[in-house]
Motif scaffolding. Structure first.
Motif, PDB file in Angstrom:
ATOM      1  N   GLU A  18      -5.130  12.553   5.108  1.00  0.00           N
ATOM      2  CA  GLU A  18      -6.242  12.327   4.190  1.00  0.00           C
ATOM      3  C   GLU A  18      -5.834  12.651   2.756  1.00  0.00           C
ATOM      4  O   GLU A  18      -6.183  11.926   1.816  1.00  0.00           O
ATOM      5  N   ARG A  19      -5.087  13.740   2.600  1.00  0.00           N
ATOM      6  CA  ARG A  19      -4.636  14.112   1.265  1.00  0.00           C
ATOM      7  C   ARG A  19      -3.645  13.089   0.718  1.00  0.00           C
ATOM      8  O   ARG A  19      -3.693  12.729  -0.474  1.00  0.00           O
ATOM      9  N   MET A  20      -2.739  12.611   1.554  1.00  0.00           N
ATOM     10  CA  MET A  20      -1.799  11.580   1.132  1.00  0.00           C
ATOM     11  C   MET A  20      -2.540  10.338   0.651  1.00  0.00           C
ATOM     12  O   MET A  20      -2.219   9.770  -0.403  1.00  0.00           O
ATOM     13  N   ASN A  21      -3.532   9.903   1.413  1.00  0.00           N
ATOM     14  CA  ASN A  21      -4.258   8.684   1.057  1.00  0.00           C
ATOM     15  C   ASN A  21      -5.071   8.864  -0.217  1.00  0.00           C
ATOM     16  O   ASN A  21      -5.157   7.941  -1.046  1.00  0.00           O
ATOM     17  N   ALA A  22      -5.655  10.046  -0.416  1.00  0.00           N
ATOM     18  CA  ALA A  22      -6.380  10.304  -1.653  1.00  0.00           C
ATOM     19  C   ALA A  22      -5.431  10.284  -2.845  1.00  0.00           C
ATOM     20  O   ALA A  22      -5.756   9.733  -3.912  1.00  0.00           O
ATOM     21  N   THR A  23      -4.238  10.859  -2.674  1.00  0.00           N
ATOM     22  CA  THR A  23      -3.248  10.855  -3.747  1.00  0.00           C
ATOM     23  C   THR A  23      -2.785   9.435  -4.051  1.00  0.00           C
ATOM     24  O   THR A  23      -2.631   9.051  -5.208  1.00  0.00           O
ATOM     25  N   ALA A  24      -2.570   8.653  -2.999  1.00  0.00           N
ATOM     26  CA  ALA A  24      -2.152   7.265  -3.188  1.00  0.00           C
ATOM     27  C   ALA A  24      -3.193   6.482  -3.974  1.00  0.00           C
ATOM     28  O   ALA A  24      -2.872   5.735  -4.909  1.00  0.00           O
ATOM     29  N   ARG A  25      -4.458   6.658  -3.630  1.00  0.00           N
ATOM     30  CA  ARG A  25      -5.522   5.947  -4.356  1.00  0.00           C
ATOM     31  C   ARG A  25      -5.579   6.384  -5.816  1.00  0.00           C
ATOM     32  O   ARG A  25      -5.841   5.576  -6.711  1.00  0.00           O
ATOM     33  N   SER A  26      -5.320   7.658  -6.071  1.00  0.00           N
ATOM     34  CA  SER A  26      -5.444   8.183  -7.433  1.00  0.00           C
ATOM     35  C   SER A  26      -4.418   7.588  -8.388  1.00  0.00           C
ATOM     36  O   SER A  26      -4.631   7.582  -9.602  1.00  0.00           O
ATOM     37  N   ILE A  27      -3.291   7.096  -7.860  1.00  0.00           N
ATOM     38  CA  ILE A  27      -2.265   6.506  -8.738  1.00  0.00           C
ATOM     39  C   ILE A  27      -2.267   4.985  -8.679  1.00  0.00           C
ATOM     40  O   ILE A  27      -1.399   4.342  -9.263  1.00  0.00           O
TER      41      ILE A  27
END
Length: 387
Positions: A149-158
């Motif tokens: 979940e954290r990886m996907n949130a980080t991916a969306r943020s960039i």
């Protein structure tokens, strides 16, 4: 509304080479790329944002171990935010050790061993440690699903708009983990630009010695292609062979992606030839040094009415060797910007329009912080705005 800011430097119509009139300029045509026996390929210059070559850049594929770059970047973001430190120790718990001990690439972690974030990052980036990625994810998020979940949130943020991650290491998961070449280029740019010191520390290392076992890095370009420093190869039976790579020469940083190669030999050959072609076939033309003020943006409600804009990397543009073209620069942002603005916050982009090529954009950040205006500053700014 998108606006074009006033330039501090006169650079709206730069011409490379002899300065021939635009009507006399030849068609922009680089040398033919090398034979690439891969279905997916992308080559980008980070200093200009230009795409130098693209083949199916938005086609989804399974990244296999290239997924670990997303895990490493997520950790880099946490380190930069002060949430963790490289010296922090994590425990190899029984379940993670049982699931990942000896599974694929490994750094040979021992059960119940305490290991630093620093050592785990080296294991992930140098020998593609599946066990290291799992221990890091579990230790920092409490579970592998929470880490995803954290990886996907980080991916969306960039701005990775067409990717999803369900594992920290890219192990086969029936296609639930996928990405595109364009998204991987976005990831590489964010990692190299935001965290240059961490990138230099953890990527491009040739060997790892851990628990008295020494292993070498198998990436196909580091130590082979001049200026190359990784980034990550990947393979599973489902995904085939892929590689996200980068190299820097004379201030130009190229990022390349090849994916879906049927054999490791083809992947290695394509990865090396692709980067070499990019450096050989295009010339870099510098525009601004790292940290040099490019322009300014208007600010509303701030302690200052404008904020100077800089790039975190040298800025330039590419042309095929021996060719010329008119280049137009413009700064784009949603404005006026609203205070407060943090120093280093990305607030604008420099658009580089090379005649005959698709325009590209390079991120610009605030060179200084702008606080919210106090009452006196609002009065001064209001009066100044009248004139």
């Amino acid at each position: 509304m998108t606006t074009t800011a006033k330039f501090l430097l006169t650079c709206v119509a730069l011409v490379a080479g002899s300065g021939a009139a635009s009507a006399d300029l030849p068609k922009i045509e680089p040398a033919a790329p090398p034979p690439l026996e891969v279905p997916i390929a992308l080559l980008v210059d980070l200093s200009s944002g230009q795409t130098l070559y693209a083949r199916e850049p938005d086609r989804r594929f399974m990244p296999a171990s290239i997924t670990k770059v997303m895990t490493a970047f997520t950790v880099f973001e946490m380190i930069a935010a002060g949430k963790i430190s490289p010296e922090q120790q994590l425990l190899v718990n029984d379940e993670i050790w049982s699931d990942w001990h000896g599974v694929g690439s490994t750094m040979f972690l021992a059960n119940r061993q305490r290991v630093t974030v620093d050592a785990l990052l080296y294991g992930i980036t140098t020998v593609s440690a599946n066990d290291g990625a799992a221990v890091l994810a579990h230790g920092l998020a409490g579970s592998l699903p929470a880490w995803s979940e954290r990886m996907n949130a980080t991916a969306r943020s960039i701005g990775m708009r067409d990717s999803h991650f369900s594992t920290p290491n890219g192990w086969m998961d029936e296609g639930r983990t996928f990405t595109t070449a364009r998204d991987l280029a976005t990831l590489a740019e964010a990692m190299i630009t935001r965290h240059p010191a961490l990138y230099e520390r953890y990527f491009g290392n040739r060997r790892l010695k851990f628990n008295n076992i020494e292993q070498r890095n198998h990436d196909p370009v580091t130590g082979v292609v001049e200026g190359a420093d990784g980034i990550k190869s990947g393979f599973t039976n489902q995904a085939g062979f892929g590689f996200l790579g980068s190299a820097e020469r004379d201030g130009r940083r190229l990022v390349s992606i090849v994916a879906g190669s049927p054999t490791g030999r083809m992947q290695k050959a394509a990865s090396r030839a692709f980067l070499e072609w990019g450096f050989r076939s295009f010339e870099g033309h510098p525009l601004f040094d790292q940290g040099e003020v490019v322009g300014e943006a208007r600010v509303q409600g701030g302690s200052a009415r404008t904020v100077p804009l800089i790039a975190q990397r040298p800025i330039g543009y590419d042309l095929p060797v021996g060719q010329t073209a008119k280049v137009t620069l413009s700064i784009r942002y949603e404005g006026p910007l609203r205070a407060p603005i943090a120093q280093g916050e990305q607030v604008a982009e420099l658009e580089i329009a090379v005649e005959g090529l698709r325009p590209s954009r390079v991120p610009l950040v605030a060179a200084q912080p702008i606080e919210e205006a106090n009452i006196a500053e609002r009065l001064v700014n209001g009066v100044a705005g009248l004139f």
